[in-house]
Design an enzyme around this catalytic site. Structure first.
Site, PDB file in Angstrom:
ATOM      1  N   SER A   1       1.247  -9.901  -0.405  1.00  0.00           N
ATOM      2  CA  SER A   1       0.977  -8.460  -0.334  1.00  0.00           C
ATOM      3  C   SER A   1       1.357  -7.775   0.967  1.00  0.00           C
ATOM      4  CB  SER A   1      -0.509  -8.222  -0.643  1.00  0.00           C
ATOM      5  OG  SER A   1      -1.317  -9.068   0.151  1.00  0.00           O
TER       6      SER A   1
ATOM      7  N   LYS B   1       0.810  -1.227   0.000  1.00  0.00           N
ATOM      8  CA  LYS B   1       0.000   0.000   0.000  1.00  0.00           C
ATOM      9  C   LYS B   1       0.843   1.277   0.000  1.00  0.00           C
ATOM     10  CE  LYS B   1      -4.516  -1.473   0.596  1.00  0.00           C
ATOM     11  NZ  LYS B   1      -4.490  -2.743   1.277  1.00  0.00           N
TER      12      LYS B   1
HETATM   13  C1  PLP Z   1      -5.263  -3.780   0.933  1.00  0.00           C
HETATM   14  C2  PLP Z   1      -4.653  -5.122   0.911  1.00  0.00           C
HETATM   15  C3  PLP Z   1      -5.037  -6.079  -0.053  1.00  0.00           C
HETATM   16  C4  PLP Z   1      -6.140  -5.851  -1.052  1.00  0.00           C
HETATM   17  O1  PLP Z   1      -5.928  -4.770  -1.910  1.00  0.00           O
HETATM   18  P1  PLP Z   1      -7.150  -4.104  -2.710  1.00  0.00           P
HETATM   19  O2  PLP Z   1      -6.524  -3.039  -3.502  1.00  0.00           O
HETATM   20  O3  PLP Z   1      -8.117  -3.561  -1.696  1.00  0.00           O
HETATM   21  O4  PLP Z   1      -7.800  -5.170  -3.520  1.00  0.00           O
HETATM   22  C5  PLP Z   1      -4.350  -7.296  -0.058  1.00  0.00           C
HETATM   23  N1  PLP Z   1      -3.397  -7.583   0.847  1.00  0.00           N
HETATM   24  C6  PLP Z   1      -3.009  -6.699   1.789  1.00  0.00           C
HETATM   25  C7  PLP Z   1      -1.942  -7.086   2.734  1.00  0.00           C
HETATM   26  C8  PLP Z   1      -3.627  -5.433   1.846  1.00  0.00           C
HETATM   27  O5  PLP Z   1      -3.239  -4.572   2.797  1.00  0.00           O
END
Ligand code: PLP
Length: 334
Positions: free
Chosen positions: A307, A55
């Protein structure tokens, strides 16, 4: 945003330039998780970004484009945790006021990290919708600028930089698998990937309860979902009543959506740690969960976006030690 704004590959290249020095180019690590299927699986380690999640990319791109007037009034966002931490981190670097609106379901580890960065935290209700109402109020009353976690062109372009890095590292990729909640991540990746290599499949993975984007794509319109506690706390929440960007992008560009159960997420977090020695929060482990539960059709080198790593340690320890984890009125175990 004016109505005629279009989002394209150029925006993603510009985002890449803008985020230098704030976000890093993350490693693409070979995983052992596909070995028994003979699959070439690569993990894109967004978990090693500053703030421990991708993010930071979208937040850096969005905040670095604000006008001096907007900077003076500060930024506000709703978040399930990681976006708020990213906004707080970049705002602190730029010297901006930041207010982060979180639901009371946000893990304490995420709340504490946001406060430590000097942002103001507001926790007013149990759902993302209630957080959004406070955001709307601050925009109306105090003229703050809202930075949506997913439905914002600069945020989407920022997350799309992941695809540029993937193709540079592995031009032979056949599929990219990304967690899917509001769709900024998967939508941004698909935007760049389909412009560079349209044959590469882009697959979004969500938990099987409250998968707002997957349900909305299936219905062909925005649908509201019930928010339930999940190991994938980062994926909980709806798409917003007036979604403008991420739903359209995901509906047009994602090849497939896949759903995984809480037990499959539990097992994937465990396998990532025991086999690859990687720490993934639940929302980050859904791609590995889809792989391990044989829900991905593998036809060549596949990149799975890991992520984020911001998992509550009590939860993580329980999973590593094969103990049950309580989620609201349920328990999950491996
Ligand atoms: C926000 C987030 C997601 C999902 O992202 P989107 O853009 O809302 O689809 C996935 N994994 C993590 C760790 C996140 O913080």
């Amino acid at each position: 945003m004016p109505d005629d704004v279009q989002l394209g590959l150029n925006d993603v290249f510009e985002a890449r330039r803008r985020m230098r020095g704030v976000a890093i180019e993350t490693p693409l690590a070979p995983s052992s998780l596909g070995a028994d299927r003979g699959a070439d699986i690569l993990l894109k380690l967004e978990s090693v970004q500053p703030i421990g999640a991708f993010k930071i990319r979208g937040a850096a791109n969005a905040l670095m484009r604000l006008s001096p007037k907007a900077c003076a009034r500060g930024v506000v966002c709703a978040s399930s945790g990681n976006h708020g931490r990213a906004v707080a981190h970049v705002a602190a670097r730029l010297g901006l006021r930041a207010v982060v609106c979180l639901s009371t379901a946000t893990p304490a580890v995420k709340v504490a990290a946001i406060e430590a960065l000097g942002a103001e935290v507001r926790q007013l209700g149990a759902t993302q919708d209630e957080s959004q109402r406070e955001v709307d109020r601050l925009v109306a009353d105090e003229g703050m600028t809202e930075i949506s976690p997913f439905d914002h062109p600069d945020v989407i372009a920022g997350q799309g930089v992941i695809a540029l890095e993937l193709f540079e590292a592995r031009p032979d990729l056949s599929a990219i698998v990304a967690p899917l909640s509001g769709g900024g991540l998967a939508g941004g990746i698909a935007l760049a990937a389909k412009a560079i290599a349209p044959h590469v499949r882009v697959i979004g993975v969500s938990m099987d309860h409250g998968a707002a984007m997957a349900d909305s794509i299936a219905a062909g319109r925005l649908v509201a979902v019930e928010e339930r506690p999940s190991l994938a706390d980062a994926l909980v929440g709806g798409l917003g009543e007036s979604n403008r960007w991420s739903f359209d992008l995901c509906r047009r560009l994602l090849d497939e959506t896949v759903l995984v159960s809480e037990q499959e997420i539990y097992r994937a977090m465990r396998a990532l740690f025991l086999q690859d020695r990687l720490v993934a929060e639940g929302g980050a482990a859904v791609g590995a969960a889809a792989l391990l539960s044989s829900k991905l059709a593998l036809d060549g080198p596949t990149a799975i976006v890991l992520s984020g790593r911001n998992v509550d340690m009590t939860v993580f320890r329980a999973i590593i030690e094969s103990r049950p984890v309580r989620l609201g009125d349920r328990e999950v175990e491996g």
